[in-house]
Write a protein that holds these residues in place. Structure first.
Motif, mmCIF file in Angstrom:
data_model
loop_
_atom_site.group_PDB
_atom_site.id
_atom_site.type_symbol
_atom_site.label_atom_id
_atom_site.label_comp_id
_atom_site.label_asym_id
_atom_site.label_seq_id
_atom_site.Cartn_x
_atom_site.Cartn_y
_atom_site.Cartn_z
ATOM 1 N N LYS A 238 47.033 57.535 48.467
ATOM 2 C CA LYS A 238 46.418 58.862 48.460
ATOM 3 C C LYS A 238 44.971 58.817 48.926
ATOM 4 O O LYS A 238 44.487 59.731 49.596
ATOM 5 N N SER A 239 44.286 57.751 48.565
ATOM 6 C CA SER A 239 42.880 57.626 48.955
ATOM 7 C C SER A 239 42.706 57.081 50.366
ATOM 8 O O SER A 239 41.594 56.963 50.865
ATOM 9 N N ARG A 240 43.829 56.740 51.016
ATOM 10 C CA ARG A 240 43.840 56.260 52.402
ATOM 11 C C ARG A 240 42.931 55.034 52.586
ATOM 12 O O ARG A 240 42.161 54.945 53.539
ATOM 13 N N THR A 241 43.081 54.090 51.661
ATOM 14 C CA THR A 241 42.271 52.870 51.735
ATOM 15 C C THR A 241 43.102 51.652 52.118
ATOM 16 O O THR A 241 42.678 50.528 51.930
ATOM 17 N N ARG A 242 44.282 51.886 52.664
ATOM 18 C CA ARG A 242 45.120 50.767 53.067
ATOM 19 C C ARG A 242 44.506 50.029 54.247
ATOM 20 O O ARG A 242 43.959 50.640 55.163
ATOM 21 N N GLU A 243 44.636 48.702 54.224
ATOM 22 C CA GLU A 243 44.096 47.866 55.291
ATOM 23 C C GLU A 243 45.042 47.860 56.493
ATOM 24 O O GLU A 243 46.263 47.779 56.325
ATOM 25 N N GLY B 128 54.400 40.354 52.983
ATOM 26 C CA GLY B 128 53.234 40.809 52.254
ATOM 27 C C GLY B 128 52.469 41.884 53.019
ATOM 28 O O GLY B 128 51.955 42.842 52.428
ATOM 29 N N HIS B 129 52.376 41.740 54.342
ATOM 30 C CA HIS B 129 51.711 42.744 55.183
ATOM 31 C C HIS B 129 52.360 44.113 54.972
ATOM 32 O O HIS B 129 51.667 45.126 54.746
ATOM 33 N N MET C 274 44.088 39.580 57.853
ATOM 34 C CA MET C 274 42.745 39.345 58.377
ATOM 35 C C MET C 274 41.689 39.626 57.310
ATOM 36 O O MET C 274 40.687 38.911 57.206
ATOM 37 N N LYS C 275 41.913 40.664 56.520
ATOM 38 C CA LYS C 275 40.985 40.981 55.435
ATOM 39 C C LYS C 275 40.930 39.850 54.422
ATOM 40 O O LYS C 275 39.847 39.438 53.977
ATOM 41 N N VAL C 276 42.093 39.306 54.065
ATOM 42 C CA VAL C 276 42.145 38.208 53.099
ATOM 43 C C VAL C 276 41.444 36.971 53.650
ATOM 44 O O VAL C 276 40.651 36.327 52.954
ATOM 45 N N LEU C 277 41.733 36.640 54.891
ATOM 46 C CA LEU C 277 41.151 35.434 55.479
ATOM 47 C C LEU C 277 39.638 35.556 55.672
ATOM 48 O O LEU C 277 38.918 34.554 55.629
#
Length: 444
Positions: free
Chosen positions: A223-228, A79-80, A233-236
């Motif tokens: 394209k918007s460069r919003t990948r984590e 998933g990562h 860690m964001k989910v948790l």
């Protein structure tokens, strides 16, 4: 909630994506399910002959459960990368690794040939199966739902969910054919054939998946460069409640279906003296009808809300667990087949809306990780443990009513989880915070 507008995808592309998602998942679920059938029918004697039949069955079911233990890890790791590099690449990887692991199980030496190395190799390959299955589901559902029209996410997500009963039909059908062999031939080499056939299915799946394009939502996010940097860690940090309740939703269904499909097969043969074909016939017919029931319930969820359909499905599993085992203990083949068929059809109310329902709990940048982790935790706590727990309960009490109580409790957990998610949805404030969406598909 993502603020990215959803790009449009033409109908022909959508149909191709849905087909590749469904067929690919069917092949991976075939790989995963044939292990469950083999665990119930033959692995005890092939890999654990040094212990009593009861202990051998428990050990075979334990190795079956090992695959489920690996699924949350696969969901997190794969998933990562699915959230970081895209849905398509991870789906090709899971298909290749799952197919190779399954094919190799068909080549394994038995305990009589190499001793303890045989079950050790079996467990290793099962772990690989589980790891890949953990990453498969999230990517397959996302590649369908992220290309779906806004008001039809339930339907599009259901095509991936249909891969589960379709794979089960193929797996059960394959073993129905080889169990028709004389017992000596089946136990010697016949059981290997369904595993070796995975090589052919792997080639078909790769042909369909390598031509897929990435989903519009992921491309726009890139394209918007919003990948984590760390989706887990964001989910948790932001969505732990959604992960846990998503796991609860899936727990009841998985417990129910693996009691019906895996445990009842071993129980009906060893305790009731029934032919293998009784449960297998009910499973094949039930899974075939479930393939049609899944999109029907998914469409209903698009219209009346995911929570309504999921609650109905959870209630069915609670009631039908008691009915199923009462019918099973009559040892009447015709009645057992009917009860098995209805178990599959009724439980489609849970699996049909689940693909869209769980993925809608998370924003685009963490959706693969979050949905996979919740779904796979429910799978390991439900389906992965169900056959072993059921066999242990029966060995300890000598009655199936303890198994009924166990299955009904799992269904109650699902119902409670759906209810809490529905309440969260109604209370969620407007804004960028991803809110649970067990309701008709929402616009992002």
């Amino acid at each position: 909630m993502s603020s990215v507008a959803r790009p449009t995808v033409d109908r022909a592309t959508r149909n191709k994506i849905v087909l590749a998602s469904s067929v690919g998942t069917t092949i991976e679920m075939y790989d995963f399910f044939i292990y469950g059938t083999a665990a119930a029918l033959v692995f005890s004697g092939q890999f654990f002959p040094q212990v009593s039949p009861v202990i051998g069955t428990l050990l075979a079911f334990a190795t079956f459960g090992v695959g489920f233990v690996a699924r949350p890890l696969g969901g997190v790791v794969i998933g990562h990368y699915g959230d970081r590099i895209g849905r398509k690449k991870t789906l090709v990887f899971t298909l290749i690794m799952m197919g190779l692991a399954t094919f190799c199980i068909g080549l394994l030496p038995t305990y009589d040939s190499v001793g303890l190395a045989a079950p050790a190799l079996l467990v290793t390959l099962r772990l690989i199966q589980g790891f890949c299955a953990g990453g498969e589901w999230g990517g397959a559902v996302l590649i369908a739902t992220e290309n779906a029209p806004e008001n039809r996410r339930g339907l599009y997500g259901s095509w991936t969910m249909m891969g589960s009963p379709a794979g089960l039909v193929l797996a059960t059908g394959a073993f129905a054919l080889v169990t028709a062999l004389p017992t000596e031939q089946f136990e010697s080499w016949g059981w290997r054939l369904p595993f070796l056939a995975s090589g052919v299915l792997l080639a078909l799946g790769l042909f369909l998946r390598v031509s897929l394009t990435e989903t519009p939502e992921f491309l726009e996010m890139s394209k918007s460069r919003t990948r984590e940097r760390s989706p887990l860690m964001k989910v948790l940090r932001s969505n732990p409640r959604s992960v846990l309740l998503g796991a609860g939703v899936n727990l009841g269904f998985n417990t129910f279906i693996y009691l019906v499909f895996t445990f009842s097969l071993a129980y009906s043969i060893e305790e009731l003296g029934l032919a293998k074909s009784v449960i297998m016939t009910g499973t094949i017919v039930g899974a075939l009808l479930q393939i049609g029931a899944i999109p029907a319930f998914a469409v209903l969820s698009d219209r009346v809300g995911r929570h309504v359909v999921l609650l109905g499905g959870a209630a069915f599993t609670i009631i039908w667990t008691a009915v199923f085992f009462a019918v099973l203990n009559t040892a009447q083949p015709a009645m057992i087949i009917i009860a098995t068929v209805l178990a599959f059809v009724g439980s489609a109310a849970m699996i049909g809306p689940m693909g869209a329902g769980l993925t809608e709990l998370f924003g685009t940048s963490v959706r693969y990780t979050g949905a996979s982790l919740g779904y796979q935790l429910g799978a390991v706590l439900g389906g992965g443990l169900a056959p072993f727990i059921a066999a242990s309960l029966f060995a300890g009490t000598g009655t199936t009513w303890t198994i009924v109580a166990y299955g009904a409790s799992a269904g109650a957990i699902s119902a409670l989880s759906v209810g809490l998610l529905w309440r969260d949805t109604r209370r969620a404030a407007a804004g960028d915070e991803p809110a649970p969406a067990l309701a008709p598909a929402r616009v992002e």
